[in-house]
Motif scaffolding. Structure first.
Motif, PDB file in Angstrom:
ATOM      1  N   ASN A  89       0.835  -1.202   0.000  1.00 17.05           N
ATOM      2  CA  ASN A  89       0.000   0.000   0.000  1.00 17.05           C
ATOM      3  C   ASN A  89       0.871   1.253   0.000  1.00 17.05           C
ATOM      4  O   ASN A  89       2.097   1.193   0.083  1.00 17.05           O
ATOM      5  CB  ASN A  89      -0.959  -0.003   1.202  1.00 17.05           C
ATOM      6  N   THR A  90       0.209   2.406  -0.107  1.00 12.94           N
ATOM      7  CA  THR A  90       0.920   3.681  -0.205  1.00 12.94           C
ATOM      8  C   THR A  90       1.827   3.922   0.989  1.00 12.94           C
ATOM      9  O   THR A  90       2.980   4.351   0.833  1.00 12.94           O
ATOM     10  CB  THR A  90      -0.101   4.833  -0.328  1.00 12.94           C
TER      11      THR A  90
ATOM     12  N   LYS B  89       5.956   4.390   0.720  1.00 12.49           N
ATOM     13  CA  LYS B  89       6.605   5.626   1.166  1.00 12.49           C
ATOM     14  C   LYS B  89       7.618   5.340   2.275  1.00 12.49           C
ATOM     15  O   LYS B  89       8.661   6.000   2.360  1.00 12.49           O
ATOM     16  CB  LYS B  89       5.552   6.637   1.618  1.00 12.49           C
TER      17      LYS B  89
ATOM     18  N   ARG C 107      -4.109   2.989  -7.878  1.00 14.32           N
ATOM     19  CA  ARG C 107      -3.162   2.865  -6.771  1.00 14.32           C
ATOM     20  C   ARG C 107      -2.012   3.860  -6.946  1.00 14.32           C
ATOM     21  O   ARG C 107      -1.578   4.499  -5.981  1.00 14.32           O
ATOM     22  CB  ARG C 107      -2.619   1.433  -6.700  1.00 14.32           C
TER      23      ARG C 107
ATOM     24  N   LEU D  11      -1.004   7.295  -4.731  1.00 17.41           N
ATOM     25  CA  LEU D  11       0.352   7.561  -4.253  1.00 17.41           C
ATOM     26  C   LEU D  11       0.765   8.994  -4.585  1.00 17.41           C
ATOM     27  O   LEU D  11       1.321   9.703  -3.740  1.00 17.41           O
ATOM     28  CB  LEU D  11       1.330   6.561  -4.885  1.00 17.41           C
TER      29      LEU D  11
ATOM     30  N   SER E  59      -1.125  11.473  -2.367  1.00 12.64           N
ATOM     31  CA  SER E  59      -0.723  11.455  -0.947  1.00 12.64           C
ATOM     32  C   SER E  59       0.368  12.484  -0.652  1.00 12.64           C
ATOM     33  O   SER E  59       0.620  12.806   0.517  1.00 12.64           O
ATOM     34  CB  SER E  59      -0.227  10.053  -0.551  1.00 12.64           C
TER      35      SER E  59
ATOM     36  N   SER F  75       9.457   7.060  -4.054  1.00 16.28           N
ATOM     37  CA  SER F  75       8.237   6.282  -3.811  1.00 16.28           C
ATOM     38  C   SER F  75       7.687   5.687  -5.102  1.00 16.28           C
ATOM     39  O   SER F  75       7.205   4.557  -5.129  1.00 16.28           O
ATOM     40  CB  SER F  75       7.169   7.162  -3.146  1.00 16.28           C
TER      41      SER F  75
ATOM     42  N   PHE G 177       7.219   1.865  -6.135  1.00 15.81           N
ATOM     43  CA  PHE G 177       5.979   1.368  -6.731  1.00 15.81           C
ATOM     44  C   PHE G 177       6.306   0.419  -7.883  1.00 15.81           C
ATOM     45  O   PHE G 177       5.719  -0.662  -8.007  1.00 15.81           O
ATOM     46  CB  PHE G 177       5.122   2.532  -7.219  1.00 15.81           C
TER      47      PHE G 177
END
Length: 249
Positions: free
Chosen positions: A6-7, A11, A198, A202, A205, A231, A235
């Motif tokens: 997940n995000t 991160k 998704r 990201l 965010s 990030s 991903f």
């Protein structure tokens, strides 16, 4: 089946891998931004759109500059892949695209360069109409303004979509430099199938951090920029690990 991260996890990976590498990555991003700023402003200063021919020259030059910057985008992808894969990094990584198939790096940027240009055309036309209106007694029909704004919104959405589906292209180029440009673009589309939202989350965010950076005299945006890029590279690392365990890209 392997679950994607997940995000928050992506991160966290980016922050961990960036430790001790902030100086190099920030310096590389600043240099890239300076080069892009210089090139784009040279074009805008040299070509002032006043008629149809100069508009074509302006937008054509803008596309060419965007395409050339694709070589640096390839270098940035290489730099931040080194970050997330815990490899050593250096300023020279920014120029890696010049020795790793620069022709492919340029061609990979074609969809985004064209989308960028098409996105700004409605606003450029609207600005030209407003300037012309200020110099004449004839008012602009509000419907023209609304139409230009609507087209701009539609093109912006299309631009975001194109950026999402081809977002993995430069990372794939680093891992599979032997692939043809068309195959890399297709591979990016396959990888992003079911993952576009998704990645969009990201990106979104980072908006709060970007706003804080703006309020803090823009200096923290240097950190936010490399944090965001690392990030996105994380991903890709997660995406290719989860979707290609048993098949080729």
């Amino acid at each position: 089946m392997r679950q994607t991260k997940n995000t928050k996890t992506l991160k966290a990976i980016a922050r961990e891998r960036l430790l001790g590498k902030y100086g190099t990555t920030i310096a590389a991003v600043v240099l890239y931004r300076f080069i892009a700023f210089l090139m784009i402003n040279v074009i805008t200063a040299a070509i002032i759109p006043t008629n149809l021919i100069t508009y074509f020259a302006y937008f054509g030059s803008t596309i060419l500059v965007n395409l050339f910057l694709g070589v640096f985008d390839s270098g940035l992808a290489y730099l931040f892949m080194n970050v997330v894969y815990a490899q050593s990094v250096s300023m020279s990584d920014l120029f890696h695209g010049f020795k790793n198939h620069p022709d492919k790096a340029i061609l990979l940027h074609v969809p985004i360069a064209v989308a960028n240009t098409l996105t700004i055309i409605p606003l450029q036309v609207l600005m030209a109409m407003l300037v012309k209106n200020n110099n004449s007694a004839v008012s602009i029909d509000p419907r023209y303004i609304m139409f230009a704004l609507l087209i701009s919104v539609v093109m912006t959405i299309a631009n975001i979509y194109i950026r999402l589906i081809f977002s993995q292209s430069y990372y794939i180029l680093q891992d599979f430099p032997e692939k043809r440009t068309s195959d890399i673009l297709k591979a990016s589309m396959r990888l992003m199938k079911g993952s576009k939202f998704r990645l969009l989350l990201l990106y979104l965010s980072f908006i709060p951090l970007a706003l804080i950076g703006v309020l803090a005299c823009f200096i923290p945006l240097l950190w936010v920029g490399v944090y965001n890029s690392a990030s996105i590279a994380a991903f890709y690392q997660d995406l290719i690990a989860s979707k290609n365990q048993n098949t080729d890209v």
